[in-house]
Design a protein around this motif. Structure first.
Motif, PDB file in Angstrom:
ATOM      1  N   ASN A 135      59.672  48.928  53.384  1.00 56.39           N
ATOM      2  CA  ASN A 135      58.693  47.650  53.134  1.00 56.39           C
ATOM      3  C   ASN A 135      58.205  47.447  54.615  1.00 56.39           C
ATOM      4  O   ASN A 135      58.257  48.201  55.444  1.00 56.39           O
ATOM      5  CB  ASN A 135      59.764  46.481  52.778  1.00 56.39           C
ATOM      6  CG  ASN A 135      60.703  46.215  53.752  1.00 56.39           C
ATOM      7  OD1 ASN A 135      60.833  46.354  55.009  1.00 56.39           O
ATOM      8  ND2 ASN A 135      62.137  45.547  53.315  1.00 56.39           N
ATOM      9  N   SER A 136      57.513  46.396  54.979  1.00 63.60           N
ATOM     10  CA  SER A 136      56.705  46.078  55.859  1.00 63.60           C
ATOM     11  C   SER A 136      57.517  45.726  57.074  1.00 63.60           C
ATOM     12  O   SER A 136      57.013  45.932  58.233  1.00 63.60           O
ATOM     13  CB  SER A 136      55.863  44.832  55.773  1.00 63.60           C
ATOM     14  OG  SER A 136      56.425  43.864  55.364  1.00 63.60           O
ATOM     15  N   VAL A 137      58.745  45.469  56.892  1.00 63.93           N
ATOM     16  CA  VAL A 137      59.711  45.035  58.205  1.00 63.93           C
ATOM     17  C   VAL A 137      60.083  46.491  58.733  1.00 63.93           C
ATOM     18  O   VAL A 137      60.179  46.703  59.927  1.00 63.93           O
ATOM     19  CB  VAL A 137      60.903  44.177  57.717  1.00 63.93           C
ATOM     20  CG1 VAL A 137      61.604  43.990  58.730  1.00 63.93           C
ATOM     21  CG2 VAL A 137      60.391  42.878  57.386  1.00 63.93           C
ATOM     22  N   VAL A 138      60.499  47.351  57.590  1.00 69.65           N
ATOM     23  CA  VAL A 138      60.998  48.751  58.096  1.00 69.65           C
ATOM     24  C   VAL A 138      59.772  49.440  59.088  1.00 69.65           C
ATOM     25  O   VAL A 138      60.123  50.025  59.894  1.00 69.65           O
ATOM     26  CB  VAL A 138      61.330  49.472  56.997  1.00 69.65           C
ATOM     27  CG1 VAL A 138      61.602  50.989  57.280  1.00 69.65           C
ATOM     28  CG2 VAL A 138      62.500  48.674  56.333  1.00 69.65           C
ATOM     29  N   ALA A 139      58.583  49.238  58.293  1.00 67.63           N
ATOM     30  CA  ALA A 139      57.456  49.976  58.971  1.00 67.63           C
ATOM     31  C   ALA A 139      57.394  49.436  60.506  1.00 67.63           C
ATOM     32  O   ALA A 139      57.031  50.003  61.400  1.00 67.63           O
ATOM     33  CB  ALA A 139      56.249  49.833  58.230  1.00 67.63           C
ATOM     34  N   LYS A 140      57.101  47.808  60.580  1.00 69.41           N
ATOM     35  CA  LYS A 140      56.924  47.414  61.846  1.00 69.41           C
ATOM     36  C   LYS A 140      58.138  47.771  62.782  1.00 69.41           C
ATOM     37  O   LYS A 140      57.849  48.181  64.161  1.00 69.41           O
ATOM     38  CB  LYS A 140      56.950  45.821  61.694  1.00 69.41           C
ATOM     39  CG  LYS A 140      56.441  45.116  63.091  1.00 69.41           C
ATOM     40  CD  LYS A 140      56.479  43.637  62.819  1.00 69.41           C
ATOM     41  CE  LYS A 140      55.999  42.788  64.092  1.00 69.41           C
ATOM     42  NZ  LYS A 140      56.135  41.321  63.866  1.00 69.41           N
ATOM     43  N   THR A 141      59.532  47.707  62.383  1.00 67.76           N
ATOM     44  CA  THR A 141      60.400  48.150  63.449  1.00 67.76           C
ATOM     45  C   THR A 141      60.388  49.553  63.584  1.00 67.76           C
ATOM     46  O   THR A 141      60.781  49.931  64.880  1.00 67.76           O
ATOM     47  CB  THR A 141      61.802  47.749  62.683  1.00 67.76           C
ATOM     48  OG1 THR A 141      61.725  46.344  62.148  1.00 67.76           O
ATOM     49  CG2 THR A 141      62.818  47.985  63.793  1.00 67.76           C
ATOM     50  N   SER A 142      59.666  50.386  62.885  1.00 68.34           N
ATOM     51  CA  SER A 142      59.920  51.552  63.111  1.00 68.34           C
ATOM     52  C   SER A 142      58.800  52.172  64.116  1.00 68.34           C
ATOM     53  O   SER A 142      58.806  53.416  64.637  1.00 68.34           O
ATOM     54  CB  SER A 142      59.508  52.705  61.909  1.00 68.34           C
ATOM     55  OG  SER A 142      58.128  52.630  61.611  1.00 68.34           O
ATOM     56  N   ALA A 143      57.972  51.066  64.537  1.00 76.34           N
ATOM     57  CA  ALA A 143      56.936  51.329  65.634  1.00 76.34           C
ATOM     58  C   ALA A 143      55.925  52.407  65.440  1.00 76.34           C
ATOM     59  O   ALA A 143      55.561  53.196  66.211  1.00 76.34           O
ATOM     60  CB  ALA A 143      57.627  51.414  66.875  1.00 76.34           C
ATOM     61  N   GLY A 144      55.736  52.581  64.184  1.00 74.21           N
ATOM     62  CA  GLY A 144      54.726  53.570  63.590  1.00 74.21           C
ATOM     63  C   GLY A 144      55.315  55.099  63.239  1.00 74.21           C
ATOM     64  O   GLY A 144      54.665  55.725  62.650  1.00 74.21           O
ATOM     65  N   ALA A 145      56.754  55.073  63.549  1.00 74.17           N
ATOM     66  CA  ALA A 145      57.304  56.154  63.020  1.00 74.17           C
ATOM     67  C   ALA A 145      57.049  56.551  61.303  1.00 74.17           C
ATOM     68  O   ALA A 145      57.194  57.602  61.030  1.00 74.17           O
ATOM     69  CB  ALA A 145      58.606  56.276  63.265  1.00 74.17           C
ATOM     70  N   VAL A 146      57.196  55.448  60.843  1.00 79.20           N
ATOM     71  CA  VAL A 146      57.124  55.432  59.373  1.00 79.20           C
ATOM     72  C   VAL A 146      55.924  56.494  58.734  1.00 79.20           C
ATOM     73  O   VAL A 146      55.612  57.114  57.834  1.00 79.20           O
ATOM     74  CB  VAL A 146      57.196  54.418  58.480  1.00 79.20           C
ATOM     75  CG1 VAL A 146      55.890  53.674  58.802  1.00 79.20           C
ATOM     76  CG2 VAL A 146      57.436  54.245  57.087  1.00 79.20           C
TER      77      VAL A 146
END
Length: 243
Positions: A135-146
């Motif tokens: 989800n968007s929280v995962v994407a943001k926390t990954s700092a672009g790694a997703v």
């Protein structure tokens, strides 16, 4: 970044199309009308269904007519486990895969993805049930790694571990009740299992692992946050692989 679908027809079409749906929220009460086929198709597809109060749906929908149903969908596409292994082969590297056993906190999954990318892991595997999705929280926390680290979503983690072992991977799980990580060979083809925030690694998954790796502790607290533990073990694996 929109990661929810609101209303009965849009949710039903999302399921029919085969889009990756993380979970569906439905209004508490008796299922009637067009909500019935939505529930049936969601169950057939193994999608998590969660009953909530109407006020909760109103809050999430932010004024849109939700008709008693909202679906959370993946903000990013998933890949297959084969795609992850193929990525390693294309680089002529022994596969290095991170396996998340029921990580439910999006901040933890995002942090794990970020570290996985930093250590050069070829992909991350998560289960379809009892796990946060992309989800968007995962994407943001990954700092672009997703955007760069492939994620596969599988029906059964234990069966997936069997398949990885058939492909030549050794499987190591993170758990305080194990052999110190410095004494375990983490080089070569490796799958590293990280357990859930509260319960750790499930019994069946633990039994499938070749090694149980513990992180040495020197203070009064004897456990680490899931993403921190994952980072420590990933970097020990990287250290060994670079020697």
């Amino acid at each position: 970044m929109n990661d929810k679908i609101i209303g009965r027809n849009p949710v039903l079409e999302a399921i029919r199309s085969g889009r990756s749906v993380d979970k569906i929220l439905v209004k508490k009460g008796k299922y009637e009308g067009s909500i019935v086929p939505i529930i049936k198709k969601a169950k057939d597809a193994g999608i998590i269904i969660q009953e909530v109060e109407r006020a909760k749906l109103d809050q999430i929908a932010e004024g849109e007519n939700h008709q008693g149903v909202i679906a959370y969908v993946s903000a990013y596409d998933y890949v297959s486990v084969k795609d992850i292994l193929d990525k390693a082969r294309e680089k002529n590297e022994p596969p290095f895969v991170i396996i998340c056993d029921k990580i439910t906190d999006p901040h933890n999954l995002g942090a794990i993805l970020r570290t996985a990318n930093c250590v050069g892991a070829h992909g991350v595997i998560i289960p379809k049930r009892n796990s946060v999705g992309l989800n968007s929280v995962v994407a943001k926390t990954s700092a672009g790694a997703v955007e760069y680290t492939p994620v596969a979503k599988v029906t059964n983690i234990a069966n997936t571990i069997d398949s990885l072992k058939d492909e030549g991977l050794w499987i190591a799980a993170a758990d305080m009740d194990g052999q110190e990580m410095y004494d375990i060979d983490l080089k070569g083809s490796l799958g590293l299992v990280i357990g859930s925030e509260g319960e750790g690694i499930s019994r069946l998954v633990r039994e499938k692992c070749d090694f149980i790796a513990s992180i040495p502790m020197a203070g009064e607290i004897n456990s680490l946050n899931a993403s921190v533990a994952a980072g420590v073990l990933m970097y020990e694996a990287l250290r060994q692989r670079r020697k």
